[in-house]
Design a protein around this motif. Structure first.
Motif, PDB file in Angstrom:
ATOM      1  N   ASN A  99       0.822  -1.213   0.000  1.00 25.40           N
ATOM      2  CA  ASN A  99       0.000   0.000   0.000  1.00 25.40           C
ATOM      3  C   ASN A  99       0.852   1.258   0.000  1.00 25.40           C
ATOM      4  OD1 ASN A  99      -2.443  -1.258  -0.144  1.00 25.40           O
ATOM      5  ND2 ASN A  99      -2.770  -1.320   2.067  1.00 25.40           N
ATOM      6  N   ILE A 100       1.936   1.232   0.797  1.00 29.78           N
ATOM      7  CA  ILE A 100       2.795   2.425   0.841  1.00 29.78           C
ATOM      8  C   ILE A 100       3.416   2.658  -0.528  1.00 29.78           C
ATOM      9  CG2 ILE A 100       4.950   3.341   1.769  1.00 29.78           C
ATOM     10  CD1 ILE A 100       4.261   2.224   4.439  1.00 29.78           C
ATOM     11  N   LYS A 157       2.311   1.731  -3.440  1.00 28.00           N
ATOM     12  CA  LYS A 157       1.274   2.194  -4.350  1.00 28.00           C
ATOM     13  C   LYS A 157       1.079   3.694  -4.173  1.00 28.00           C
ATOM     14  CE  LYS A 157      -2.000  -1.195  -4.327  1.00 28.00           C
ATOM     15  NZ  LYS A 157      -3.298  -1.632  -3.774  1.00 28.00           N
ATOM     16  N   HIS A 158       0.969   4.088  -2.895  1.00 30.91           N
ATOM     17  CA  HIS A 158       0.719   5.477  -2.575  1.00 30.91           C
ATOM     18  C   HIS A 158       1.883   6.350  -3.036  1.00 30.91           C
ATOM     19  CE1 HIS A 158      -1.090   8.792  -0.506  1.00 30.91           C
ATOM     20  NE2 HIS A 158       0.005   9.013   0.198  1.00 30.91           N
ATOM     21  N   LYS A 159       3.116   5.852  -2.824  1.00 29.87           N
ATOM     22  CA  LYS A 159       4.296   6.636  -3.189  1.00 29.87           C
ATOM     23  C   LYS A 159       4.377   6.824  -4.691  1.00 29.87           C
ATOM     24  CE  LYS A 159       7.581   6.638   0.496  1.00 29.87           C
ATOM     25  NZ  LYS A 159       8.576   5.852   1.200  1.00 29.87           N
ATOM     26  N   ASP A 215       2.363   9.548  -5.671  1.00 33.34           N
ATOM     27  CA  ASP A 215       3.037  10.795  -5.311  1.00 33.34           C
ATOM     28  C   ASP A 215       4.006  11.202  -6.398  1.00 33.34           C
ATOM     29  OD1 ASP A 215       1.691  11.001  -3.063  1.00 33.34           O
ATOM     30  OD2 ASP A 215       3.386  10.854  -1.679  1.00 33.34           O
ATOM     31  N   ASN A 271       1.713  17.120  -3.727  1.00 32.32           N
ATOM     32  CA  ASN A 271       1.095  16.093  -2.899  1.00 32.32           C
ATOM     33  C   ASN A 271      -0.264  16.523  -2.403  1.00 32.32           C
ATOM     34  OD1 ASN A 271       0.923  13.714  -1.342  1.00 32.32           O
ATOM     35  ND2 ASN A 271       1.348  14.990   0.446  1.00 32.32           N
ATOM     36  N   SER A 297       7.580  15.151   1.460  1.00 32.08           N
ATOM     37  CA  SER A 297       6.451  14.616   0.723  1.00 32.08           C
ATOM     38  C   SER A 297       5.141  14.779   1.497  1.00 32.08           C
ATOM     39  CB  SER A 297       6.679  13.151   0.390  1.00 32.08           C
ATOM     40  OG  SER A 297       6.651  12.390   1.565  1.00 32.08           O
ATOM     41  N   ASN A 330       2.660  19.151   3.243  1.00 34.59           N
ATOM     42  CA  ASN A 330       1.426  19.922   3.146  1.00 34.59           C
ATOM     43  C   ASN A 330       0.285  19.300   3.922  1.00 34.59           C
ATOM     44  OD1 ASN A 330       2.795  21.630   1.553  1.00 34.59           O
ATOM     45  ND2 ASN A 330       2.160  20.628  -0.353  1.00 34.59           N
ATOM     46  N   ILE A 382      -5.629   3.288   7.284  1.00 36.21           N
ATOM     47  CA  ILE A 382      -4.857   3.910   6.214  1.00 36.21           C
ATOM     48  C   ILE A 382      -3.986   2.899   5.482  1.00 36.21           C
ATOM     49  CG2 ILE A 382      -3.075   5.607   5.699  1.00 36.21           C
ATOM     50  CD1 ILE A 382      -4.075   7.118   8.218  1.00 36.21           C
ATOM     51  N   TYR A 383      -3.168   2.185   6.251  1.00 32.79           N
ATOM     52  CA  TYR A 383      -2.117   1.398   5.602  1.00 32.79           C
ATOM     53  C   TYR A 383      -2.543  -0.018   5.250  1.00 32.79           C
ATOM     54  CZ  TYR A 383       0.958   5.218   6.812  1.00 32.79           C
ATOM     55  OH  TYR A 383       1.532   6.450   6.910  1.00 32.79           O
ATOM     56  N   VAL A 384      -3.457  -0.590   6.046  1.00 32.14           N
ATOM     57  CA  VAL A 384      -3.893  -1.947   5.717  1.00 32.14           C
ATOM     58  C   VAL A 384      -5.087  -1.896   4.763  1.00 32.14           C
ATOM     59  CG1 VAL A 384      -4.663  -4.149   6.649  1.00 32.14           C
ATOM     60  CG2 VAL A 384      -3.072  -2.747   7.953  1.00 32.14           C
ATOM     61  N   ASN A 393      -5.837   0.685   2.964  1.00 36.15           N
ATOM     62  CA  ASN A 393      -5.498   1.554   1.840  1.00 36.15           C
ATOM     63  C   ASN A 393      -6.463   2.727   1.666  1.00 36.15           C
ATOM     64  OD1 ASN A 393      -3.944   2.394  -0.255  1.00 36.15           O
ATOM     65  ND2 ASN A 393      -4.845   1.001  -1.768  1.00 36.15           N
ATOM     66  N   PHE A 441      -5.790   6.249   2.050  1.00 35.78           N
ATOM     67  CA  PHE A 441      -4.814   7.277   2.360  1.00 35.78           C
ATOM     68  C   PHE A 441      -5.427   8.659   2.522  1.00 35.78           C
ATOM     69  CE2 PHE A 441      -1.911   3.963   1.478  1.00 35.78           C
ATOM     70  CZ  PHE A 441      -0.759   4.302   2.146  1.00 35.78           C
ATOM     71  N   PHE A 472       7.245   0.840   6.857  1.00 30.49           N
ATOM     72  CA  PHE A 472       6.341  -0.313   6.733  1.00 30.49           C
ATOM     73  C   PHE A 472       6.573  -1.313   7.850  1.00 30.49           C
ATOM     74  CE2 PHE A 472      10.136  -1.868   4.705  1.00 30.49           C
ATOM     75  CZ  PHE A 472      10.122  -3.224   4.918  1.00 30.49           C
TER      76      PHE A 472
END
Lengths: 350, 394
Positions: free
Chosen positions: A319-320, A322-324, A327, A334, B3, B6, B79-81, B83, B85, B185
């Motif tokens: 997931n991270i 994918k998100h990155k 970005d 962002n 990143s 903001n 959020i992370y599991v 998804n 965001f 992670f």
């Protein structure tokens, strides 16, 4: 959002069913009888309530050995130079303010076992005005809750003589043993900056590890109401007394033969044990057995936590990333909202 | 490295507000009481006794306190599991609150236990005790506090990396930020695993008490119930916290919170269903009306969860700022009451011990620990980029 909520629900339902399934197969395992065998050399005490005259010689003997003169008794077992300074401090008898000399009430105030009295005698008067006494001290269970729950192994059960012993040098003072004991035995020194748990250790710390002669209380008893010996011998004796005097003892049972998975201290009494401070809801299997089975089912071989961890690492890393990636395509502009939108589109595409 | 820059914002308001001074005074008072407790003994400051060995320091600070600190846990899952965001801007404030909650639970344990200098025994392998749920709870809470601190460090590094006066600190912060970002992670996975383990073990803990915990609460489902309860509490706390910062710091309303709150009724109903199943398996339905005060507490727990769940699920009021705030608070009361019951209200002290009510000093120590949390939170959000940046258009 809708997709993810559905996913979440699916996953929660899945997890719930998995855990529920585990829980539903539990009872068979959990409620199986306590399989722990008694050590053949286990020592214990046998208290016959019908022989007790309530003189409390045992109480005072224990008070003298294990509280007032504890230091000099322990010095015979462990040389003073082998004791650390906290141990020395622990040995000094300190009375709580409410137990110190009070000219208006100069007598000892003993309600229950406490930090001074590791064994006490209590009285029950039945509806026919007959008086029954009961001696309360640690039962030295075969599968003790206190040993099972102690997080740092400060409480141990000796595999040979079966004594449930306490090591203040390990104890963190969390008092979980007090919470878990179904006989309400371990006591705590509340009014002390360096407090410890106080409970009967069959005089192992004060009279020596292999005392053949007996404990402070059994040596002091003038009527032989409480005697010391190997559990097997005591049990034989108790059964003999029951068969010699049919109907004299309550339901012809030896209390402690099976209660809480069996105890090294056993009782005979003429009245129901519920009147003598023993809870009716006591089972023939130790609650420690139930909780240990539960813990070891959930954490069997560490499969569940390791499996969950691997799954988490995979999912979260994916997931991270994918998100990155999103970005990056946004060239560091962002805005989380656009990212989410893209995620949604991706999901839709799949 | 910027990143996420903001997403978060420094709360621009005065640090030394009247509230700051009030809470600081409370913290000071409790510090004095804690010193007195260490010099004299636990019995001099608390109403704890051999019948009630655990009081509010365990029941509130640890059992309820760590569940209130589950905001970071459930948000990390969302959020992370899962998804999602879009909730990411909320994570830092949640992690900050969780960090305080867990560290202070640990501090409270240090006040509560009688021989804290022996705590090193938790790290002596020969003394490990895998039969004890408390052993696992203790290790997990210690580890998770550490993970939460690491998860929060990026916010600190963001600030310290701009210290041009101290180039070394700035360079170190940049490096630290980079590594945490790379290994995030891993920390997140551990940070989801650990609460799952110890929140359920907080329930397992009371299984060993057998009949000393009333039938209405004693069950082998305790671990599952406590885990579900923690998730429920986590979501409620996030809603509550967001509403609170919105009104206290006069920020604009974060609309994301409405969609996040949608999950709450489902978790609450799941919890109540498991609760009912557990009552059936332990055959305790007979005492749901006949146990006097305990029955009242039992129904109160359920009502306090059902009503706000209904409000959020079905009414327009449940989508308003005030409605969400009130519902979340009620849910927290209900979920917290359940934990309180398992640890105190449903506990049987033994013959002749009467009831327990915390002493003023005991209460003050708990209030002091909560005040540390409030002061710390208020100060840190005004120093670091923690709160979600709501100035952006949605």
């Amino acid at each position: 959002m809708k997709t993810s909520r559905r996913n979440f629900l699916k996953m929660s339902v899945g997890a719930a069913t998995a855990i529920g399934a585990t829980a539903s197969i539990l009872p068979e395992e959990v409620f199986a009888a306590d399989k722990r065998e008694f050590s053949p050399d286990a020592v214990g005490m046998f208290y016959d309530s019908t022989k007790c005259i309530g003189c409390q010689a045992c109480v005072i003997s224990c008070y003298e050995i294990n509280f007032v003169n504890r230091q000099s008794y322990i010095d015979n077992v462990i040389a003073p130079e082998d004791q650390n300074f906290i141990e020395r401090e622990d040995l000094i008898p300190k009375l709580a303010p409410e137990d110190q000399f009070n000219p208006e009430r100069p007598w000892l105030n003993v309600q229950t076992n406490d930090y001074r009295f590791r064994n006490i005698i209590q009285k029950y008067v039945d509806p026919e005005d007959n008086v029954h006494f009961i001696k309360h001290q640690c039962m030295h269970c075969n599968h003790p809750e206190c040993v099972s729950v102690c997080p740092v192994t400060a409480l141990t059960k000796d595999p040979v003589d079966g004594v449930v012993d306490y090591d203040a040098n390990r104890c963190i003072g969390c008092r979980y043993c007090q919470i878990a004991c179904p006989f309400f035995i371990p006591k705590f020194e509340w009014k002390r900056a360096v407090p410890k748990i106080v409970k009967c250790d069959m005089c192992k710390s004060t009279l020596g590890a292999n005392n053949i002669a007996g404990t402070g209380c059994t040596n002091a008893c003038p009527t032989g109401a409480v005697i010391y010996g190997k559990r097997v011998d005591l049990m034989k004796d108790a059964k003999q007394r029951i068969s010699n005097n049919p109907g004299k003892y309550f339901k012809d049972i030896v209390y402690g033969e099976y209660e809480n998975g069996g105890t090294d201290v056993i009782y005979l009494s003429a009245v129901d044990y519920k009147h003598l401070g023993f809870d009716e809801r006591m089972e023939h299997i130790s609650f420690a057995e139930t909780s240990e089975n539960l813990i070891h089912t959930i954490y069997k071989y560490g499969i569940a936590p390791i499996g969950v961890f691997i799954a988490l690492v995979t999912v979260i890393k994916g997931n991270i990333n994918k998100h990155k990636n999103h970005d990056d395509t946004d060239s560091h502009d962002n805005n989380p909202n656009t990212t989410i939108d893209k995620n949604k589109k991706n999901k839709g595409g799949n | 490295m910027g990143s996420h820059k903001n997403e978060y914002d420094v709360q621009k308001s005065k640090i030394f507000t009247p509230a700051f001074y009030v809470f600081s005074v409370i913290v000071l008072i409790s510090v004095f009481i804690i010193i007195y407790r260490y010099v004299m003994g636990i019995g001099y400051v608390s109403n704890l006794n051999d019948g009630w060995p655990w009081g509010i320091w365990i029941a509130y600070d640890v059992a309820v306190g760590t569940s209130i600190a589950c905001g970071g846990y459930v948000l990390a899952i969302t959020i992370y599991v899962m998804n999602n965001f879009k909730y990411h801007p909320m994570i830092r404030s949640a992690v900050l609150a969780s960090m305080f909650g867990y560290c202070l639970a640990g501090l409270s344990v240090m006040v509560d236990i009688g021989r804290p200098w022996n705590s090193y025994n938790f790290f002596v392998p020969s003394q490990w005790q895998f039969n004890s749920a408390l052993f696992e709870v203790a290790l997990c809470i210690m580890a998770y506090s550490l993970v939460l601190i690491i998860e929060f460090l990026p916010a600190v590094y963001e600030r310290t990396s701009t210290l041009t006066k101290y180039p070394r600190i700035a360079a170190f912060s940049k490096m630290g930020y980079k590594y945490i970002d790379k290994l995030l992670f891993l920390f997140l996975s551990v940070g989801v695993l650990l609460p799952t383990m110890h929140q359920s073990s907080l329930g397992t803990l009371m299984v060993a008490t057998g009949f000393r915990l009333d039938d209405l609460w004693q069950t082998n489902f305790l671990p599952l119930l406590f885990l579900t309860n923690a998730v429920l509490m986590g979501f409620s706390v996030i809603v509550f916290e967001t509403m609170l910062t919105t009104s206290l710091f006069k920020r604009s309303f974060e609309k994301e919170i409405i969609s996040l709150s949608r999950i709450i009724p489902y978790v609450a109903v799941a919890f109540i269903l498991i609760r009912f199943v557990s009552l059936t398996t332990s055959g305790a339905w007979g005492s749901v009306f006949t146990s006097g005060t305990l029955s009242v507490v039992f129904w109160l727990e359920i009502i306090l969860l059902l009503i706000p769940s209904f409000i959020i699920y079905a009414t327009q009021f449940g989508k308003s700022q005030r409605g969400l705030f009130v519902s979340a608070m009620t849910l927290m009361l209900g979920a917290g009451l359940y934990r309180f019951s398992v640890y105190l209200i449903g506990f049987e002290p033994g013959p002749g011990w009467g009831n327990y009510f915390p002493s003023i000093n005991e209460f003050m120590i708990t209030v002091g620990l909560i005040s540390i949390e409030i002061v710390g939170y208020m100060v840190i959000v005004k120093l670091l980029q923690v709160l979600p940046n709501v100035s952006k258009s949605h």
